[in-house]
Write a protein that holds these residues in place. Structure first.
Motif, PDB file in Angstrom:
ATOM      1  N   VAL A  31       0.891  -1.332   0.068  1.00  0.00           N
ATOM      2  CA  VAL A  31       0.113   0.095   0.063  1.00  0.00           C
ATOM      3  C   VAL A  31       0.718   1.122  -0.167  1.00  0.00           C
ATOM      4  O   VAL A  31       0.579   2.248  -0.833  1.00  0.00           O
ATOM      5  CB  VAL A  31      -0.930   0.058   1.200  1.00  0.00           C
ATOM      6  CG1 VAL A  31      -1.733   1.147   1.393  1.00  0.00           C
ATOM      7  CG2 VAL A  31      -2.037  -1.049   1.086  1.00  0.00           C
ATOM      8  N   VAL A  32       1.800   1.103   0.915  1.00  0.00           N
ATOM      9  CA  VAL A  32       2.908   2.543   0.909  1.00  0.00           C
ATOM     10  C   VAL A  32       3.610   2.572  -0.625  1.00  0.00           C
ATOM     11  O   VAL A  32       3.595   3.528  -1.302  1.00  0.00           O
ATOM     12  CB  VAL A  32       3.978   2.246   1.891  1.00  0.00           C
ATOM     13  CG1 VAL A  32       4.989   3.203   1.606  1.00  0.00           C
ATOM     14  CG2 VAL A  32       3.416   2.494   3.303  1.00  0.00           C
ATOM     15  N   GLY A  33       4.000   1.504  -1.291  1.00  0.00           N
ATOM     16  CA  GLY A  33       4.465   1.646  -2.670  1.00  0.00           C
ATOM     17  C   GLY A  33       3.478   2.026  -3.771  1.00  0.00           C
ATOM     18  O   GLY A  33       3.992   2.844  -4.608  1.00  0.00           O
ATOM     19  N   LEU A  34       2.222   1.706  -3.262  1.00  0.00           N
ATOM     20  CA  LEU A  34       1.101   2.011  -4.297  1.00  0.00           C
ATOM     21  C   LEU A  34       0.973   3.575  -4.243  1.00  0.00           C
ATOM     22  O   LEU A  34       0.803   4.415  -5.185  1.00  0.00           O
ATOM     23  CB  LEU A  34      -0.054   1.387  -4.173  1.00  0.00           C
ATOM     24  CG  LEU A  34      -1.583   1.623  -4.929  1.00  0.00           C
ATOM     25  CD1 LEU A  34      -1.147   1.603  -6.287  1.00  0.00           C
ATOM     26  CD2 LEU A  34      -2.677   0.880  -4.394  1.00  0.00           C
ATOM     27  N   GLY A  35       1.085   3.921  -2.778  1.00  0.00           N
ATOM     28  CA  GLY A  35       0.595   5.660  -2.725  1.00  0.00           C
ATOM     29  C   GLY A  35       1.931   6.372  -3.222  1.00  0.00           C
ATOM     30  O   GLY A  35       1.510   7.140  -3.646  1.00  0.00           O
ATOM     31  N   LEU A  36       3.008   5.752  -3.025  1.00  0.00           N
ATOM     32  CA  LEU A  36       4.266   6.464  -3.593  1.00  0.00           C
ATOM     33  C   LEU A  36       4.135   6.786  -5.264  1.00  0.00           C
ATOM     34  O   LEU A  36       4.363   7.652  -5.907  1.00  0.00           O
ATOM     35  CB  LEU A  36       5.522   6.064  -3.262  1.00  0.00           C
ATOM     36  CG  LEU A  36       5.989   6.298  -1.656  1.00  0.00           C
ATOM     37  CD1 LEU A  36       7.056   5.450  -1.425  1.00  0.00           C
ATOM     38  CD2 LEU A  36       6.162   7.707  -1.673  1.00  0.00           C
ATOM     39  N   ALA A  37       3.761   5.232  -5.843  1.00  0.00           N
ATOM     40  CA  ALA A  37       3.773   5.473  -7.535  1.00  0.00           C
ATOM     41  C   ALA A  37       2.463   6.471  -7.761  1.00  0.00           C
ATOM     42  O   ALA A  37       2.736   6.994  -8.729  1.00  0.00           O
ATOM     43  CB  ALA A  37       3.480   3.870  -7.618  1.00  0.00           C
ATOM     44  N   LEU A  38       1.586   6.241  -7.044  1.00  0.00           N
ATOM     45  CA  LEU A  38       0.361   7.176  -7.390  1.00  0.00           C
ATOM     46  C   LEU A  38       0.708   8.657  -7.388  1.00  0.00           C
ATOM     47  O   LEU A  38       0.246   9.485  -7.793  1.00  0.00           O
ATOM     48  CB  LEU A  38      -0.832   6.998  -6.642  1.00  0.00           C
ATOM     49  CG  LEU A  38      -1.542   5.423  -6.966  1.00  0.00           C
ATOM     50  CD1 LEU A  38      -2.699   5.342  -5.965  1.00  0.00           C
ATOM     51  CD2 LEU A  38      -2.102   5.551  -8.718  1.00  0.00           C
ATOM     52  N   LEU A  39       1.218   9.055  -6.174  1.00  0.00           N
ATOM     53  CA  LEU A  39       1.834  10.491  -5.725  1.00  0.00           C
ATOM     54  C   LEU A  39       2.732  10.881  -6.907  1.00  0.00           C
ATOM     55  O   LEU A  39       2.764  11.813  -7.667  1.00  0.00           O
ATOM     56  CB  LEU A  39       2.500  10.622  -4.511  1.00  0.00           C
ATOM     57  CG  LEU A  39       3.093  11.675  -4.228  1.00  0.00           C
ATOM     58  CD1 LEU A  39       1.798  12.647  -3.905  1.00  0.00           C
ATOM     59  CD2 LEU A  39       3.942  11.764  -3.012  1.00  0.00           C
ATOM     60  N   LEU A  40       3.846  10.136  -7.265  1.00  0.00           N
ATOM     61  CA  LEU A  40       4.722  10.445  -8.437  1.00  0.00           C
ATOM     62  C   LEU A  40       4.152  10.398  -9.756  1.00  0.00           C
ATOM     63  O   LEU A  40       4.394  11.443 -10.624  1.00  0.00           O
ATOM     64  CB  LEU A  40       5.946   9.346  -8.488  1.00  0.00           C
ATOM     65  CG  LEU A  40       6.984   9.241  -7.159  1.00  0.00           C
ATOM     66  CD1 LEU A  40       7.734   8.145  -7.239  1.00  0.00           C
ATOM     67  CD2 LEU A  40       7.558  10.677  -7.610  1.00  0.00           C
ATOM     68  N   THR A  41       3.059   9.594 -10.124  1.00  0.00           N
ATOM     69  CA  THR A  41       2.439   9.678 -11.388  1.00  0.00           C
ATOM     70  C   THR A  41       1.578  10.997 -11.468  1.00  0.00           C
ATOM     71  O   THR A  41       1.545  11.799 -12.401  1.00  0.00           O
ATOM     72  CB  THR A  41       1.364   8.472 -11.329  1.00  0.00           C
ATOM     73  OG1 THR A  41       2.141   7.257 -11.420  1.00  0.00           O
ATOM     74  CG2 THR A  41       0.711   8.605 -13.068  1.00  0.00           C
TER      75      THR A  41
END
Length: 129
Positions: A31-41
């Motif tokens: 979930v942390v990785g998904l959040g960071l990926a969405l934030l960067l996108t």
């Protein structure tokens, strides 16, 4: 022959063996990785579509965000770390990158040489008509 016996403790892991984590810890990591990926996108789309950023710096900012996103994917989803048990994963990743660069580079090289060595289309039509 050695007379010493080695007792296996909780933290004595051989290379390739991974420490077992609970399902909750693994889900939190994803979930942390998904959040960071969405934030960067979202940041990439914001930077590409706004006038708040100095226009000549947009390509550099997008490249930096893309590299950061690759790092997030490698760490949080592919579990690539610097540990000794990840040597095979890193080698497989390096080999995959080599193959991709060879295919893409070879394709660009061939297309550049075709573009350079082919006559313009109007000359080609006159030669064959």
């Amino acid at each position: 022959m050695s007379d010493q016996t080695h007792a296996r403790t909780e933290h004595d892991l051989a290379p390739g063996e991974e420490e077992q984590h609970s399902v909750g810890e693994r889900i939190v990591g994803y979930v942390v990785g998904l959040g960071l990926a969405l934030l960067l996108t979202a940041t990439s789309f914001f930077i590409a579509g706004t006038d708040l950023v100095w226009q000549p710096s947009i390509p550099v900012a997008l490249i930096v965000l893309a590299i950061a996103q690759m790092g997030v994917h490698l760490v949080f989803f592919l579990h690539i770390t610097t540990g000794p048990d990840n040597t095979n994963n890193v080698l497989a990743l390096a080999f995959g990158l080599l193959v991709v660069f060879l295919v893409v580079g070879g394709t660009v090289w061939i297309m550049a040489h075709l573009n350079q060595n082919m006559p313009p289309m109007d000359q080609f039509i006159r030669m064959h008509s």
